[in-house]
Write a protein that holds these residues in place. Structure first.
Motif: not given
Length: 119
Positions: A60-63
């Motif tokens: 995902g792109t949370s980080h």
């Protein structure tokens, strides 16, 4: 994410990257080449060119995005590692290129982005 899941995700992403590169007409020469200075995920050839590929996979792109996870320092290290790998080979190549394949998994599907000549 537990370490085992990250390893599985990384292996899955690397296999997807290899499948993609081969579908693009590249010949994969080596995977996970290591020396004391680091590791190259994928080494391929495209005609007379050597292609060194960093594969970055994220769930995902949370980080940040997978592409954002590849620093300038990492790209410079890959360039140095390419020279080390070439020093172990009998053959030569007309050019050397460092590419990045960034994969992000969303709801089980992967989005792939290939950046040619990332340096």
């Amino acid at each position: 994410m537990p370490a085992n899941n990250r390893l599985d995700l990384g292996r899955q992403g690397e296999q997807l990257a290899v499948t993609y590169l081969e579908a693009q007409g590249m010949k994969v020469i080596e995977r996970n080449w290591r020396c004391r200075h680091g590791e190259i995920d994928v080494i391929a050839e495209e005609g007379p060119s050597l292609i060194v590929v960093e594969v970055k996979t994220r769930s995902g792109t949370s980080h940040g995005t997978a592409l954002e996870g590849v620093s300038r320092a990492k790209l410079a290290r890959l360039n140095m590692l390419a020279a080390k790998w070439l020093a172990t080979q009998q053959r030569t190549f007309d050019s050397v290129r460092v590419d990045v394949i960034a994969l992000e998994r969303f709801a089980g599907d992967f989005a792939l982005r290939h950046v040619r000549g990332a340096i």
